[in-house]
Design a protein around this motif. Structure first.
Motif, PDB file in Angstrom:
ATOM      1  N   PHE A 140       0.670  -1.577   0.101  1.00 30.01           N
ATOM      2  CA  PHE A 140      -0.325  -0.154   0.208  1.00 30.01           C
ATOM      3  C   PHE A 140       0.645   1.133  -0.288  1.00 30.01           C
ATOM      4  CE2 PHE A 140      -1.968   3.699   2.535  1.00 30.01           C
ATOM      5  CZ  PHE A 140      -3.950   3.174   1.248  1.00 30.01           C
ATOM      6  N   LEU A 141       1.558   0.813   0.359  1.00 32.42           N
ATOM      7  CA  LEU A 141       2.614   2.531   0.972  1.00 32.42           C
ATOM      8  C   LEU A 141       3.083   3.069  -0.753  1.00 32.42           C
ATOM      9  CD1 LEU A 141       5.536   0.494   3.648  1.00 32.42           C
ATOM     10  CD2 LEU A 141       3.395   2.677   3.227  1.00 32.42           C
ATOM     11  N   ASP A 142       3.030   2.140  -1.785  1.00 35.53           N
ATOM     12  CA  ASP A 142       3.128   2.503  -3.319  1.00 35.53           C
ATOM     13  C   ASP A 142       1.775   3.366  -3.567  1.00 35.53           C
ATOM     14  OD1 ASP A 142       5.956   1.480  -3.445  1.00 35.53           O
ATOM     15  OD2 ASP A 142       5.314  -0.619  -4.354  1.00 35.53           O
ATOM     16  N   VAL A 143       1.163   3.273  -3.185  1.00 29.16           N
ATOM     17  CA  VAL A 143      -0.416   3.688  -3.214  1.00 29.16           C
ATOM     18  C   VAL A 143      -0.479   4.737  -2.898  1.00 29.16           C
ATOM     19  CG1 VAL A 143      -2.420   3.456  -3.282  1.00 29.16           C
ATOM     20  CG2 VAL A 143      -1.588   1.324  -4.171  1.00 29.16           C
ATOM     21  N   ALA A 144       0.797   4.659  -1.461  1.00 28.86           N
ATOM     22  CA  ALA A 144       0.627   6.533  -0.742  1.00 28.86           C
ATOM     23  C   ALA A 144       1.390   6.981  -1.469  1.00 28.86           C
ATOM     24  CB  ALA A 144       0.997   5.673   0.815  1.00 28.86           C
ATOM     25  N   ASP A 145       2.189   6.978  -2.227  1.00 28.80           N
ATOM     26  CA  ASP A 145       3.136   8.138  -2.882  1.00 28.80           C
ATOM     27  C   ASP A 145       2.623   8.015  -4.183  1.00 28.80           C
ATOM     28  OD1 ASP A 145       5.134   7.725  -0.788  1.00 28.80           O
ATOM     29  OD2 ASP A 145       6.349   6.100  -1.768  1.00 28.80           O
ATOM     30  N   ALA A 146       1.638   7.767  -4.525  1.00 29.04           N
ATOM     31  CA  ALA A 146       1.322   8.062  -5.623  1.00 29.04           C
ATOM     32  C   ALA A 146       0.365   9.224  -4.597  1.00 29.04           C
ATOM     33  CB  ALA A 146       0.899   6.453  -6.102  1.00 29.04           C
ATOM     34  N   LEU A 147      -0.383   9.107  -4.082  1.00 28.95           N
ATOM     35  CA  LEU A 147      -1.240  10.012  -3.772  1.00 28.95           C
ATOM     36  C   LEU A 147      -0.458  10.986  -3.678  1.00 28.95           C
ATOM     37  CD1 LEU A 147      -4.225  10.017  -3.496  1.00 28.95           C
ATOM     38  CD2 LEU A 147      -4.259   9.742  -0.707  1.00 28.95           C
ATOM     39  N   LEU A 148       0.434  11.064  -3.036  1.00 29.14           N
ATOM     40  CA  LEU A 148       1.115  12.199  -2.904  1.00 29.14           C
ATOM     41  C   LEU A 148       1.971  13.373  -3.653  1.00 29.14           C
ATOM     42  CD1 LEU A 148       3.332  11.392  -0.081  1.00 29.14           C
ATOM     43  CD2 LEU A 148       1.971  13.078  -0.236  1.00 29.14           C
ATOM     44  N   GLU A 149       2.123  12.690  -5.579  1.00 28.25           N
ATOM     45  CA  GLU A 149       2.757  13.193  -6.249  1.00 28.25           C
ATOM     46  C   GLU A 149       0.656  13.084  -6.785  1.00 28.25           C
ATOM     47  OE1 GLU A 149       4.461  10.426  -8.945  1.00 28.25           O
ATOM     48  OE2 GLU A 149       6.129  10.210  -7.042  1.00 28.25           O
ATOM     49  N   GLU A 150      -0.147  13.193  -6.514  1.00 35.70           N
ATOM     50  CA  GLU A 150      -1.456  13.255  -7.693  1.00 35.70           C
ATOM     51  C   GLU A 150      -1.535  14.370  -6.816  1.00 35.70           C
ATOM     52  OE1 GLU A 150      -6.028  12.160  -7.140  1.00 35.70           O
ATOM     53  OE2 GLU A 150      -5.081  10.111  -7.279  1.00 35.70           O
ATOM     54  N   LEU A 151      -1.428  14.936  -5.536  1.00 35.15           N
ATOM     55  CA  LEU A 151      -2.322  15.612  -5.028  1.00 35.15           C
ATOM     56  C   LEU A 151      -0.596  17.126  -4.981  1.00 35.15           C
ATOM     57  CD1 LEU A 151      -3.574  14.249  -2.298  1.00 35.15           C
ATOM     58  CD2 LEU A 151      -4.285  15.205  -3.504  1.00 35.15           C
ATOM     59  N   ASP A 152      -0.121  16.352  -5.693  1.00 29.83           N
ATOM     60  CA  ASP A 152       0.976  18.167  -5.535  1.00 29.83           C
ATOM     61  C   ASP A 152       1.519  18.068  -4.834  1.00 29.83           C
ATOM     62  OD1 ASP A 152       1.129  17.575  -8.700  1.00 29.83           O
ATOM     63  OD2 ASP A 152      -0.774  19.398  -8.665  1.00 29.83           O
ATOM     64  N   LEU A 153       1.908  17.244  -3.435  1.00 27.39           N
ATOM     65  CA  LEU A 153       2.408  17.639  -2.457  1.00 27.39           C
ATOM     66  C   LEU A 153       3.614  16.810  -2.025  1.00 27.39           C
ATOM     67  CD1 LEU A 153      -0.500  17.008  -0.190  1.00 27.39           C
ATOM     68  CD2 LEU A 153       0.616  19.432  -0.678  1.00 27.39           C
ATOM     69  N   ASP A 154       4.836  16.159  -3.093  1.00 22.40           N
ATOM     70  CA  ASP A 154       5.159  15.332  -3.246  1.00 22.40           C
ATOM     71  C   ASP A 154       6.904  16.511  -2.904  1.00 22.40           C
ATOM     72  OD1 ASP A 154       7.279  13.476  -3.005  1.00 22.40           O
ATOM     73  OD2 ASP A 154       7.591  13.771  -5.797  1.00 22.40           O
ATOM     74  N   GLY A 155       7.252  16.168  -1.846  1.00 21.62           N
ATOM     75  CA  GLY A 155       8.195  17.217  -2.121  1.00 21.62           C
ATOM     76  C   GLY A 155       7.578  18.542  -0.369  1.00 21.62           C
ATOM     77  N   ILE A 156       6.473  18.017  -0.242  1.00 22.37           N
ATOM     78  CA  ILE A 156       6.352  19.002   0.657  1.00 22.37           C
ATOM     79  C   ILE A 156       5.730  18.263   2.142  1.00 22.37           C
ATOM     80  CG2 ILE A 156       4.104  20.886   1.766  1.00 22.37           C
ATOM     81  CD1 ILE A 156       3.871  21.363  -1.719  1.00 22.37           C
TER      82      ILE A 156
END
Length: 197
Positions: A93-109
């Motif tokens: 599930f952690l891959d899904v969670a990381d993909a969600l971060l990117e989808e929300l443009d929160l990756d890096g935040i």
């Protein structure tokens, strides 16, 4: 089959006990004490019973944290007692969670750390005491601000030393010591890590 239902208060009490006695008490994370003392940790207990339901709760909590004032809410523990109790499913599930971060443009935040009752490091055996550094009472996604991590790393640049110290600490503590610690029978201050020979 879902695990036995517990109240949100019981889930938060068990998680707080683990945070205070193990994570802070053993200083497994040198950065946890300050946010706990300042009451800047948001505890969220999810009723999700499927990974799909958990994704929606995670989406909401990531957005809440991203918009929150860090002085009031620095970090979030999203505890989900009724889904992903199998560690391998949780790990997937952690891959899904990381993909969600990117989808929300929160990756890096924002960033997502993880804890689980059956946490297992790669190349370790399930019963190895070292795994207990990441073993929480319930499956938990820890939502953190990247800025906070950067500040913490600046204050404690040798992060590898934390990991090595934690492994030594757990080897000294042992399984019995771990359970005594959580049961309040062992003072965390009495446990000092031994340097590996």
């Amino acid at each position: 089959m879902s695990p036995r239902r517990v109240t949100n208060e019981q889930v938060i009490a068990a998680t707080t006990n683990w945070l205070e006695k193990a994570v802070i008490g053993l200083n497994l994370c040198p950065f946890a004490k300050a946010v706990h003392v300042k009451q800047q940790v948001r505890y969220v207990v999810s009723e999700a019973e499927t990974p799909e339901e958990l994704v929606e709760v995670l989406r909401q909590e990531l957005e809440v944290l991203a918009e929150a004032n860090p002085e009031k809410t620095e970090t979030t523990l999203l505890i989900h007692p009724y889904v992903l109790n199998d560690f391998l499913d949780f790990n997937d599930f952690l891959d899904v969670a990381d993909a969600l971060l990117e989808e929300l443009d929160l990756d890096g935040i924002l960033q997502i750390a993880n804890f689980h009752p059956d946490y297992q490091f790669a190349d370790s055996e399930p019963g190895d005491i070292e795994n207990y550094t990441n073993r929480s009472p319930y499956p938990t996604l820890h939502l953190l601000r990247e800025e906070s991590i950067d500040r913490a790393v600046d204050a404690f640049p040798d992060a590898a030393a934390i990991f090595d110290r934690n492994m030594a600490m757990m080897r000294k503590l042992g399984h019995e010591g771990w359970y005594d610690l959580l049961d309040g029978k062992l003072d965390p201050a009495s446990v000092k890590p031994e340097q590996d020979q």
